[in-house]
Scaffold this motif. Structure first.
Motif, PDB file in Angstrom:
ATOM      1  N   GLU A 174       0.828  -1.205   0.000  1.00  0.00           N
ATOM      2  CA  GLU A 174       0.000   0.000   0.000  1.00  0.00           C
ATOM      3  C   GLU A 174       0.866   1.260   0.000  1.00  0.00           C
ATOM      4  N   ALA A 175       1.941   1.244   0.799  1.00  0.00           N
ATOM      5  CA  ALA A 175       2.839   2.407   0.854  1.00  0.00           C
ATOM      6  C   ALA A 175       3.520   2.626  -0.489  1.00  0.00           C
ATOM      7  N   ARG A 176       3.933   1.536  -1.127  1.00  0.00           N
ATOM      8  CA  ARG A 176       4.598   1.659  -2.420  1.00  0.00           C
ATOM      9  C   ARG A 176       3.638   2.197  -3.479  1.00  0.00           C
ATOM     10  N   SER A 177       2.412   1.692  -3.485  1.00  0.00           N
ATOM     11  CA  SER A 177       1.419   2.162  -4.443  1.00  0.00           C
ATOM     12  C   SER A 177       1.119   3.645  -4.230  1.00  0.00           C
ATOM     13  N   ARG A 178       1.022   4.054  -2.962  1.00  0.00           N
ATOM     14  CA  ARG A 178       0.768   5.465  -2.679  1.00  0.00           C
ATOM     15  C   ARG A 178       1.941   6.328  -3.132  1.00  0.00           C
ATOM     16  N   GLY A 179       3.156   5.833  -2.925  1.00  0.00           N
ATOM     17  CA  GLY A 179       4.333   6.577  -3.356  1.00  0.00           C
ATOM     18  C   GLY A 179       4.389   6.744  -4.858  1.00  0.00           C
ATOM     19  N   GLU A 180       4.025   5.696  -5.589  1.00  0.00           N
ATOM     20  CA  GLU A 180       4.016   5.791  -7.050  1.00  0.00           C
ATOM     21  C   GLU A 180       3.020   6.844  -7.512  1.00  0.00           C
ATOM     22  N   GLY A 181       1.863   6.867  -6.861  1.00  0.00           N
ATOM     23  CA  GLY A 181       0.863   7.878  -7.213  1.00  0.00           C
ATOM     24  C   GLY A 181       1.332   9.290  -6.913  1.00  0.00           C
ATOM     25  N   LEU A 182       1.993   9.467  -5.768  1.00  0.00           N
ATOM     26  CA  LEU A 182       2.509  10.785  -5.408  1.00  0.00           C
ATOM     27  C   LEU A 182       3.629  11.210  -6.347  1.00  0.00           C
ATOM     28  N   GLY A 183       4.463  10.244  -6.773  1.00  0.00           N
ATOM     29  CA  GLY A 183       5.528  10.562  -7.717  1.00  0.00           C
ATOM     30  C   GLY A 183       4.975  11.000  -9.057  1.00  0.00           C
ATOM     31  N   ASP A 184       3.966  10.298  -9.545  1.00  0.00           N
ATOM     32  CA  ASP A 184       3.341  10.679 -10.818  1.00  0.00           C
ATOM     33  C   ASP A 184       2.714  12.067 -10.724  1.00  0.00           C
ATOM     34  N   ARG A 185       2.073  12.344  -9.600  1.00  0.00           N
ATOM     35  CA  ARG A 185       1.439  13.648  -9.407  1.00  0.00           C
ATOM     36  C   ARG A 185       2.490  14.758  -9.380  1.00  0.00           C
ATOM     37  N   PHE A 186       3.618  14.500  -8.727  1.00  0.00           N
ATOM     38  CA  PHE A 186       4.690  15.487  -8.646  1.00  0.00           C
ATOM     39  C   PHE A 186       5.278  15.791 -10.020  1.00  0.00           C
ATOM     40  N   VAL A 187       5.562  14.742 -10.800  1.00  0.00           N
ATOM     41  CA  VAL A 187       6.130  14.932 -12.139  1.00  0.00           C
ATOM     42  C   VAL A 187       5.152  15.699 -13.029  1.00  0.00           C
ATOM     43  N   SER A 188       3.873  15.354 -12.942  1.00  0.00           N
ATOM     44  CA  SER A 188       2.861  16.032 -13.741  1.00  0.00           C
ATOM     45  C   SER A 188       2.738  17.503 -13.338  1.00  0.00           C
ATOM     46  N   ALA A 189       2.739  17.776 -12.031  1.00  0.00           N
ATOM     47  CA  ALA A 189       2.614  19.163 -11.555  1.00  0.00           C
ATOM     48  C   ALA A 189       3.831  19.987 -11.964  1.00  0.00           C
ATOM     49  N   ARG A 190       5.012  19.369 -11.952  1.00  0.00           N
ATOM     50  CA  ARG A 190       6.215  20.081 -12.368  1.00  0.00           C
ATOM     51  C   ARG A 190       6.148  20.424 -13.847  1.00  0.00           C
ATOM     52  N   TRP A 191       5.649  19.503 -14.672  1.00  0.00           N
ATOM     53  CA  TRP A 191       5.503  19.760 -16.111  1.00  0.00           C
ATOM     54  C   TRP A 191       4.510  20.900 -16.347  1.00  0.00           C
ATOM     55  N   GLU A 192       3.382  20.879 -15.641  1.00  0.00           N
ATOM     56  CA  GLU A 192       2.373  21.924 -15.809  1.00  0.00           C
ATOM     57  C   GLU A 192       2.907  23.284 -15.371  1.00  0.00           C
ATOM     58  N   PHE A 193       3.708  23.310 -14.303  1.00  0.00           N
ATOM     59  CA  PHE A 193       4.282  24.576 -13.849  1.00  0.00           C
ATOM     60  C   PHE A 193       5.235  25.142 -14.907  1.00  0.00           C
ATOM     61  N   LYS A 194       6.066  24.282 -15.485  1.00  0.00           N
ATOM     62  CA  LYS A 194       7.004  24.747 -16.512  1.00  0.00           C
ATOM     63  C   LYS A 194       6.254  25.271 -17.729  1.00  0.00           C
ATOM     64  N   GLN A 195       5.213  24.553 -18.151  1.00  0.00           N
ATOM     65  CA  GLN A 195       4.440  24.999 -19.306  1.00  0.00           C
ATOM     66  C   GLN A 195       3.797  26.357 -19.046  1.00  0.00           C
ATOM     67  N   THR A 196       3.261  26.539 -17.855  1.00  0.00           N
ATOM     68  CA  THR A 196       2.652  27.828 -17.509  1.00  0.00           C
ATOM     69  C   THR A 196       3.694  28.938 -17.499  1.00  0.00           C
ATOM     70  N   ALA A 197       4.874  28.643 -16.940  1.00  0.00           N
ATOM     71  CA  ALA A 197       5.953  29.631 -16.882  1.00  0.00           C
ATOM     72  C   ALA A 197       6.409  30.016 -18.292  1.00  0.00           C
ATOM     73  N   LEU A 198       6.480  29.027 -19.184  1.00  0.00           N
ATOM     74  CA  LEU A 198       6.870  29.318 -20.568  1.00  0.00           C
ATOM     75  C   LEU A 198       5.802  30.174 -21.278  1.00  0.00           C
TER      76      LEU A 198
END
Length: 231
Positions: free
Chosen positions: A201-225
């Protein structure tokens, strides 16, 4: 009082107790059954006692759930207050959006470091300590920051909350390798109270949080550009 009445309305034990009382009264009012009134009374009393015990258990369980939800709500409110409602220092407020955006993207680059590692391997076999350091730094450095532009601020807050959640997960769910303190791993099941099921369960939650972080970082960069904050 209102909460107690709502509980009675939704309690199975309360319904059973009410039904026993009504049935008992009806039976006692039937003349042919008067000789057996003591038998009826015993059954009604036993049923009422059982219903009261169930009622007490339901009430305690409901109170425990309410206390747990209140604690969780208090924690989340405190976290949101720390992120969104903390007064901004004057020195921080004077920093232009461009400077903030460039600092964030330099701290969390996508061509190497944690973002690239999560993108290439989000199974959390191991995590490099030096890649996690910028994540924790970002969480601490930008805890009181905000952007003047609403779009960039929204993207920033999404990124900050994603980074904060991942940082908390890393601190709580991982440990340094016994033979290599430069790497961290998810705490194995034999060290957890919930065993390997809790590990999964902890590993699955971590994978979800990692995906969310990578996606949010991409969206922030796109907005900044798009807003011209970075080249």
């Amino acid at each position: 009082m209102k909460r107690f009445l709502d509980f009675l309305t939704n309690s199975t034990a309360a319904v059973v107790l009410s039904a026993l009382v009504v049935v008992g009264l009806v039976l006692l009012l039937i003349p042919p059954l008067h000789p057996f009134a003591w038998v009826i009374g015993i059954f009604v009393c036993l049923g009422a006692a059982a219903a009261l015990l169930i009622f007490h258990g339901e009430w305690r369980q409901s109170q425990t759930q309410i206390d747990s939800l209140r604690q969780a709500l208090s924690t989340e409110r405190g976290r949101l207050d720390a992120v969104g409602l903390t007064p901004v220092d004057e020195e921080v407020a004077q920093i232009p959006d461009e400077t903030r955006a460039q600092r964030i993207l330099a701290l969390l680059p996508d061509e190497d470091g944690l973002v690239q590692s999560l993108r290439l391997d989000a199974t959390f076999g191991t995590l490099a300590v030096d890649e996690l350091a910028p994540l924790h730094t970002f969480r601490e450095e930008f805890a009181k920051s905000s952007f003047d532009n609403p779009r960039s601020h929204t993207a920033f807050m999404n990124l900050y909350r994603a980074a904060e959640a991942l940082s908390i997960w890393v601190n709580e769910e991982t440990r340094a390798l016994s033979d290599d303190d430069t790497q961290r791993e998810i705490r194995p099941g034999d060290t957890r109270e919930g065993g390997w099921r809790e590990y999964t369960e902890a590993r699955s939650r971590g994978e979800g949080l990692g995906d969310r972080f990578v996606s949010a970082r991409w969206e922030f960069k796109q907005t900044a550009l798009e807003l011209g904050l970075v080249a």
